[in-house]
Motif scaffolding. Sequence first.
Motif, PDB file in Angstrom:
ATOM      1  N   ILE A  10       0.876  -1.171   0.000  1.00 34.31           N
ATOM      2  CA  ILE A  10       0.000   0.000   0.000  1.00 34.31           C
ATOM      3  C   ILE A  10       0.915   1.223   0.000  1.00 34.31           C
ATOM      4  O   ILE A  10       1.469   1.598   1.035  1.00 34.31           O
ATOM      5  CB  ILE A  10      -0.928   0.023   1.229  1.00 34.31           C
ATOM      6  N   GLU A  11       1.089   1.835  -1.138  1.00 32.85           N
ATOM      7  CA  GLU A  11       2.050   2.935  -1.288  1.00 32.85           C
ATOM      8  C   GLU A  11       1.409   4.253  -0.848  1.00 32.85           C
ATOM      9  O   GLU A  11       0.977   5.072  -1.657  1.00 32.85           O
ATOM     10  CB  GLU A  11       2.529   3.023  -2.734  1.00 32.85           C
ATOM     11  N   ARG A  12       1.381   4.466   0.453  1.00 33.69           N
ATOM     12  CA  ARG A  12       0.714   5.647   1.006  1.00 33.69           C
ATOM     13  C   ARG A  12       1.359   6.955   0.556  1.00 33.69           C
ATOM     14  O   ARG A  12       0.683   7.965   0.411  1.00 33.69           O
ATOM     15  CB  ARG A  12       0.718   5.572   2.535  1.00 33.69           C
ATOM     16  N   ARG A  13       2.662   6.961   0.330  1.00 33.38           N
ATOM     17  CA  ARG A  13       3.356   8.198  -0.044  1.00 33.38           C
ATOM     18  C   ARG A  13       3.541   8.311  -1.571  1.00 33.38           C
ATOM     19  O   ARG A  13       4.470   8.946  -2.039  1.00 33.38           O
ATOM     20  CB  ARG A  13       4.718   8.270   0.656  1.00 33.38           C
ATOM     21  N   HIS A  14       2.641   7.749  -2.331  1.00 34.25           N
ATOM     22  CA  HIS A  14       2.791   7.732  -3.787  1.00 34.25           C
ATOM     23  C   HIS A  14       2.829   9.131  -4.390  1.00 34.25           C
ATOM     24  O   HIS A  14       3.413   9.336  -5.460  1.00 34.25           O
ATOM     25  CB  HIS A  14       1.649   6.931  -4.421  1.00 34.25           C
ATOM     26  N   ALA A  15       2.216  10.096  -3.715  1.00 33.32           N
ATOM     27  CA  ALA A  15       2.186  11.463  -4.249  1.00 33.32           C
ATOM     28  C   ALA A  15       3.257  12.346  -3.615  1.00 33.32           C
ATOM     29  O   ALA A  15       3.306  13.555  -3.860  1.00 33.32           O
ATOM     30  CB  ALA A  15       0.803  12.078  -4.023  1.00 33.32           C
ATOM     31  N   GLN A  16       4.137  11.765  -2.803  1.00 32.61           N
ATOM     32  CA  GLN A  16       5.180  12.515  -2.119  1.00 32.61           C
ATOM     33  C   GLN A  16       6.548  11.911  -2.413  1.00 32.61           C
ATOM     34  O   GLN A  16       6.657  10.727  -2.720  1.00 32.61           O
ATOM     35  CB  GLN A  16       4.941  12.500  -0.605  1.00 32.61           C
ATOM     36  N   LYS A  17       7.555  12.724  -2.282  1.00 36.50           N
ATOM     37  CA  LYS A  17       8.917  12.256  -2.509  1.00 36.50           C
ATOM     38  C   LYS A  17       9.470  11.624  -1.234  1.00 36.50           C
ATOM     39  O   LYS A  17       9.099  11.997  -0.132  1.00 36.50           O
ATOM     40  CB  LYS A  17       9.823  13.416  -2.941  1.00 36.50           C
ATOM     41  N   GLY A  18      10.383  10.709  -1.406  1.00 38.13           N
ATOM     42  CA  GLY A  18      11.091  10.146  -0.265  1.00 38.13           C
ATOM     43  C   GLY A  18      10.281   9.149   0.545  1.00 38.13           C
ATOM     44  O   GLY A  18       9.146   8.813   0.212  1.00 38.13           O
TER      45      GLY A  18
END
Length: 237
Positions: free
Chosen positions: A197-205
Amino acid sequence: MSKSLPEFKYMTFDVVGTLIDFESGLKTCFAEIAAEAEVAVDGEQALTLYRAARYAEDADLFPDDLVRVYLAIAPKLGLPADQKYGERLRDSAKNWKGFADSAAALARLAKDYRLVAMTNARRWAFDLFEKELGNPFYATFTADDTGTEKPDPVFFETVFAYVAAQGHSKDDILHVAQSQYHDIGISRKLGLANCWIERRHAQKGYGGTIEPVEFTKPDYHFTSMAGLTDAVAAARA
């Protein structure tokens, strides 16, 4: 990919970061302390410093360790290095919220699977997280229960033993998590099917989660829990 989604009997879940939005909880607390100290703090910088400090060799169990972490990084953020603020950061865990889709997704999945929580958090914190999520779990395992933290294989093997005692095996499990380091990489090494579950898909790092040595391609990949539940519904249809 060994099985389709409807074929699994269990779904095991990382909790903090996958179901509970700990990054927002941490950033909110840092921002409140900063406002009182009349300084400005960048939330992502705070998470980067947190990540480095959290995985020190002298780290305590989570979230108790947030006291030590705060005292270690406060000077770098221009915040007062005071024990009471460290305790405040630790206690902020009592108010961390689930991601907007977590509770509803778990309620849907619980109709078709046995849901098992696997969290590095201590029991006192997990009990609050579980309540926030609507108490959806069939079984729960914390750092207090296993005596270790993921990605230690012992944590996973404890759960495998539990499932085996019920007449099933790890082949019946889909492990669901956001952390490549704590969950996705090790689950692959242990021969466990996984769902990222790629929770940080809209954020870098990697935010507050330690960066993996190498990226592991998951069996299933979604950017939200809602995406997983929709995929399950479509597969069952």
